[in-house]
Structures are given as structure tokens and as C-alpha cells.
Design an enzyme around this catalytic site. Sequence first.
Site, mmCIF file in Angstrom:
data_model
loop_
_atom_site.group_PDB
_atom_site.id
_atom_site.type_symbol
_atom_site.label_atom_id
_atom_site.label_comp_id
_atom_site.label_asym_id
_atom_site.label_seq_id
_atom_site.Cartn_x
_atom_site.Cartn_y
_atom_site.Cartn_z
ATOM 1 N N GLU A 86 0.802 -1.220 0.000
ATOM 2 C CA GLU A 86 0.000 0.000 0.000
ATOM 3 C C GLU A 86 0.841 1.279 0.000
ATOM 4 O OE1 GLU A 86 -2.581 -0.640 3.342
ATOM 5 O OE2 GLU A 86 -4.087 -1.642 2.106
ATOM 6 N N GLU A 117 7.175 -21.727 8.400
ATOM 7 C CA GLU A 117 7.659 -20.785 9.409
ATOM 8 C C GLU A 117 8.699 -21.406 10.329
ATOM 9 O OE1 GLU A 117 4.748 -20.733 13.195
ATOM 10 O OE2 GLU A 117 3.780 -20.067 11.343
#
Length: 310
Positions: A86, A117
Site C-alpha cells: 500500500e 515458518e
Amino acid sequence: MTDINRGHLLTEQNNPHSRNLDQLSTLELVDVFNREDQRTVEAIAHARTALAQAINLTAASLRDGGRLFYVGAGTSGRLGVLDAAECPPTFCTPPELVQGIIAGGAASLLRSSEALEDEAEAGAETIIDHKVTRRDVVVGITAGGTTPYVHGALRAAKQCGADTIFMACVPAEQVPVEADVDIRLIVGPEVLAGSTRLKAGTVTKLALNILSTGVMVKLGKVYGNRMVDVAVTNTKLRDRAIRILCDLTDLDRTEAGDLLERSGLQVKVALVMHLTSVDQQTAETALAEQNGDLRSALANTKQSTSQSAI
């Protein structure tokens, strides 16, 4: 890092206020979420000093030619990628300035790949692959604080000389970490035990909003509270740019639209052109000399124009 009993982590504990969640009416269920979500705002208030330190550190690095990297897995990784994505439309930044790195790459944005992860080596490798240097800042995001992928990335970043920021939702005494800035967002156990996409995800989004926006303010990409570096790439953003010009000048919409076109669709350039009566090239030069800071560019250009008129 040393082995940690994850069952003791704050983010994994049972929330006493939602133990009968499956027995509540729908309205009562909503009320429980609403009451618990109030803790996200409180957590931001308690982390205000660390957030300010992170903003100052990151702004200084980016001003020196560095980049900002968010590193995470699962929800934390997705939130980092979202914040990075963004920045270009909001602040007209190049895509490489703020980057989101998620364990498993782009595929993990749409399909969960949480097993990735656990690979600390993969976290370290991605830092090397992105050619992180001492000028850069790496933010490790992990709600429970223990994600090996994130810790591997932070260790590698420190070895490269980069500044590091750690963002987690567990107290430092549960998961101690060596980082230049340690941001702890303590929201307590989740309404749905262990589901850190809830309060932990919300507070992380709030913190990232503050971090990236604060950095861009420091870099001169905001004038007052206007996003004057907005990228004019569609009808909505063009309308926003014109409204900004109308609000900050004496122009009507037609005149503001014409000025925007003459500026090359650059709001800051348009403002310097109009408010100091200079052409596009002069305005662009004035902004470049002030590293894009509109307020400084306006002051210097007005001063130069006044001196030239004497």
C-alpha cells in the site's frame, strides 16, 4: 533461540472471558469480540515509545538510501506484505523501498503454508537473496514471538549490519530478543484461543499503519495531513489529487485539473508551481534539492523568488 514452552506464551493462553463462546447468543458473541478488541488500542498506547523509536530509526535509514523490509509467516507475513503493497499508491514510493517478505513466498498469501515458518535457514536465506545491507531496516513480525523463520531473518540482518525491529504480542520476559527496537503489543489471550489472526492481527495492522505512515511523514511525503505524494493512477486518485489542490489553493476543480496535468500528475510539483509561480522544471528541481519535502521547497522557492525580484 532457546527452546520455549509455547503453551505458556500469552498468545496461546485461554481467555477467561470467552470460555463459553459456543454457548453465547450471536449478539453476546459480538459483544465479547468488541470488548476484547478495545485492548488493541491500549496496547498501541503502551508501545508508543518503541513505535516512535522505530519510526525515527527507519526514516533515518531510508533517507540515507536504505530500504524497509517486513518479514513474517502466516498472518504476520500477510500483514507485512499488505502494508508494503500500500505504500506505492499512497506515497508514490518505488516498490523496492518498502518490501514484504512472507515465508513460502507469494503462494502463501492465498494458501496457508504455516509449516514453512519453522525454517530459520529459509529466513536467513531470504535476507541474503534480497541483498540486505547496513543501510536497510528489517522488521521481524511474529505474534507469538517464536517463529524460527523470523528469527533466522533477524540474525542474518544483524550480520549484514542492518537495523532490526522486532514486533510481537508476548512480553519480553517470555521471548527475549536482541533487536535495535523491541515493540511489544500486549493484547492478552485471544477470544478463540491461539488464533492470532484476531487481536494480535488487529494490533499488528495498527502498529504497521503507524510505522509506515510515520516514516513517510518524516520523509516529507505528507503536507499537513494530506497525502501530497499520492500516485495518480486511476479515477479515484485523480479526484483525490484535484481535491487536495483545491483545498490547498484558491483554484476551482477545472483549474486544479489543468494544473495537475501541467505538473505531470504530481501534486507536490503542482503546489510548488502554483504557490510560488514557477514552471514544472523549476518546481521539480526545488523539491529534489529538499529531498522531496514540500514545506521546505515552498519556503526556499519563495525566498529565491523574492530575492530575484529585488
